[in-house]
Design a protein around this motif. Structure first.
Motif, PDB file in Angstrom:
ATOM      1  N   ALA A  27       0.830  -1.208   0.000  1.00  0.00           N
ATOM      2  CA  ALA A  27       0.000   0.000   0.000  1.00  0.00           C
ATOM      3  C   ALA A  27       0.862   1.254   0.000  1.00  0.00           C
ATOM      4  O   ALA A  27       2.070   1.209   0.231  1.00  0.00           O
ATOM      5  CB  ALA A  27      -0.913  -0.003   1.222  1.00  0.00           C
ATOM      6  N   THR A  28       0.205   2.392  -0.252  1.00  0.00           N
ATOM      7  CA  THR A  28       0.850   3.696  -0.165  1.00  0.00           C
ATOM      8  C   THR A  28       0.794   4.180   1.281  1.00  0.00           C
ATOM      9  O   THR A  28      -0.271   4.162   1.910  1.00  0.00           O
ATOM     10  CB  THR A  28       0.152   4.716  -1.074  1.00  0.00           C
ATOM     11  N   VAL A  29       1.942   4.599   1.800  1.00  0.00           N
ATOM     12  CA  VAL A  29       2.028   5.026   3.199  1.00  0.00           C
ATOM     13  C   VAL A  29       1.711   6.513   3.342  1.00  0.00           C
ATOM     14  O   VAL A  29       0.930   6.921   4.200  1.00  0.00           O
ATOM     15  CB  VAL A  29       3.421   4.722   3.770  1.00  0.00           C
ATOM     16  N   PRO A  62      -3.239   8.512   2.599  1.00  0.00           N
ATOM     17  CA  PRO A  62      -4.090   7.994   1.515  1.00  0.00           C
ATOM     18  C   PRO A  62      -5.188   7.036   1.984  1.00  0.00           C
ATOM     19  O   PRO A  62      -5.920   6.497   1.160  1.00  0.00           O
ATOM     20  CB  PRO A  62      -3.080   7.264   0.625  1.00  0.00           C
ATOM     21  N   THR A  63      -5.334   6.838   3.285  1.00  0.00           N
ATOM     22  CA  THR A  63      -6.325   5.897   3.797  1.00  0.00           C
ATOM     23  C   THR A  63      -7.731   6.270   3.334  1.00  0.00           C
ATOM     24  O   THR A  63      -8.161   7.424   3.472  1.00  0.00           O
ATOM     25  CB  THR A  63      -6.296   5.851   5.335  1.00  0.00           C
ATOM     26  N   HIS A  64      -8.441   5.295   2.784  1.00  0.00           N
ATOM     27  CA  HIS A  64      -9.790   5.531   2.255  1.00  0.00           C
ATOM     28  C   HIS A  64     -10.763   5.865   3.388  1.00  0.00           C
ATOM     29  O   HIS A  64     -10.733   5.260   4.449  1.00  0.00           O
ATOM     30  CB  HIS A  64     -10.269   4.283   1.490  1.00  0.00           C
ATOM     31  N   LYS A  65     -11.598   6.850   3.184  1.00  0.00           N
ATOM     32  CA  LYS A  65     -12.644   7.288   4.102  1.00  0.00           C
ATOM     33  C   LYS A  65     -12.115   7.937   5.385  1.00  0.00           C
ATOM     34  O   LYS A  65     -12.871   8.146   6.333  1.00  0.00           O
ATOM     35  CB  LYS A  65     -13.578   6.125   4.460  1.00  0.00           C
ATOM     36  N   SER A  66     -10.848   8.278   5.437  1.00  0.00           N
ATOM     37  CA  SER A  66     -10.328   8.988   6.597  1.00  0.00           C
ATOM     38  C   SER A  66     -10.851  10.421   6.605  1.00  0.00           C
ATOM     39  O   SER A  66     -10.904  11.083   5.554  1.00  0.00           O
ATOM     40  CB  SER A  66      -8.797   9.003   6.587  1.00  0.00           C
ATOM     41  N   SER A 181      -9.488   8.020  13.054  1.00  0.00           N
ATOM     42  CA  SER A 181      -9.487   8.626  11.715  1.00  0.00           C
ATOM     43  C   SER A 181     -10.894   8.806  11.164  1.00  0.00           C
ATOM     44  O   SER A 181     -11.082   9.510  10.159  1.00  0.00           O
ATOM     45  CB  SER A 181      -8.666   7.765  10.751  1.00  0.00           C
ATOM     46  N   THR A 182     -11.900   8.187  11.810  1.00  0.00           N
ATOM     47  CA  THR A 182     -13.281   8.305  11.337  1.00  0.00           C
ATOM     48  C   THR A 182     -14.171   9.025  12.358  1.00  0.00           C
ATOM     49  O   THR A 182     -15.398   8.994  12.231  1.00  0.00           O
ATOM     50  CB  THR A 182     -13.862   6.910  11.043  1.00  0.00           C
ATOM     51  N   ASN A 183     -13.548   9.655  13.363  1.00  0.00           N
ATOM     52  CA  ASN A 183     -14.304  10.364  14.392  1.00  0.00           C
ATOM     53  C   ASN A 183     -14.033  11.860  14.285  1.00  0.00           C
ATOM     54  O   ASN A 183     -12.876  12.283  14.189  1.00  0.00           O
ATOM     55  CB  ASN A 183     -13.909   9.852  15.785  1.00  0.00           C
TER      56      ASN A 183
END
Length: 281
Positions: A27-29, A62-66, A181-183
């Motif tokens: 993955a991309t860091v 790059p984390t999705h939905k962060s 990351s989702t809060n």
């Protein structure tokens, strides 16, 4: 034209954009972008001037939905601007009595950097760095050598009473610590603004061939605070103060002639810390 204004060497450099992607096979860091890096050196007979500035730097997750894709970003127009002037023999001879003359002047202005602390991102970044253990060991060895060189330079500095004038203005980082990351709820630490200014004065008998010089430094840290907030699209929509803005002022006076002048302490430090108001609930 005055010969003192003549330029012997002038070098200017500009870097428009530099993009770096940190990634593994899986993955991309992180995605890093640096924009608007300028540097210049001007060498003249009586002085050397170095200028450098950086307009923008962004580190993205790059984390999705962060909800916090920008891990590091700039609040304002510029990351930093640095101006260093080295004067040749400015304080030699009779110039030593003139307190307006210095050997080196440093001007630094740093903009506000916004940092988001996400444990998942930090862990992945550390894991990525662990893949380069040999390079880390080499950096550690080089750092140790640099530290030793700095200590030797500091020793020479105190012996020769070189005058270094500082004019520093730093907007300290704003650190955002989300619950996840989702809060949207986060703890926000605003480390305020730091200013440092220098001045020099003569103490005791000013008629001496080599007068005693005092190095006076004023340090102000203002508007340091901590709060709990609701973050939406990198903007704080609501905020509750936990620690109200705090100001700290320090005055540091250093005796540059401590080897023979004992009427003033080697270092005299005084300061004022205003009331700290903490809200719990």
């Amino acid at each position: 034209r005055d010969q003192s204004d003549e330029i012997d060497i002038q070098v200017d450099a500009h870097l428009d954009t530099l993009s770096v992607v940190l990634c593994t096979d899986a993955a991309t860091v992180a995605d890093v972008q640096i924009k608007g890096l300028d540097a210049g050196v001007v060498v003249q007979k009586h002085m050397t001037t170095v200028n450098t500035s950086l307009k923008d730097i962004v580190v993205q997750d790059p984390t999705h939905k962060s909800l916090y894709p920008k891990i590091l970003s700039i609040v304002g127009k510029e990351v930093f601007g640095l101006n260093v002037v080295v004067y040749n023999d400015a304080t030699k001879g009779e110039g030593y009595r003139d307190m307006s003359l210095v050997d080196t002047s440093v001007g630094l202005k740093v903009g506000c950097i916004r940092v988001v602390f996400l444990n998942k991102f930090v862990t992945s970044l550390v894991d990525f760095g662990n893949e380069f253990q040999a390079a880390k060991d080499a950096v550690s060895e080089a750092s140790a050598q640099a530290t030793q060189a700095a200590l030797e330079s500091a020793k020479d500095f105190s012996q020769t009473s070189t005058r270094l004038a500082l004019d520093i203005s730093v907007n300290a980082p704003v650190i955002v610590i989300p619950q996840s990351s989702t809060n949207k709820q986060a703890l926000i630490a605003d480390l305020g603004k730091l200013t440092v200014q220098h001045s020099f004065s003569i103490s005791g008998d000013a008629s001496r061939d080599v007068p005693a010089v005092l190095d006076c430094m004023k340090i102000d840290l203002t508007a340091l605070k901590m709060s709990r907030g609701l973050i939406e699209k990198d903007v704080c929509k609501a905020e509750i103060l936990l620690i109200e803005p705090v100001n700290l002022r320090l005055s540091v006076t250093r005796n540059l002639a401590v080897a023979w002048y004992h009427d003033v302490p080697e270092v005299d430090i005084s300061g004022t810390l205003e009331t700290i108001n903490v809200r719990l609930g």
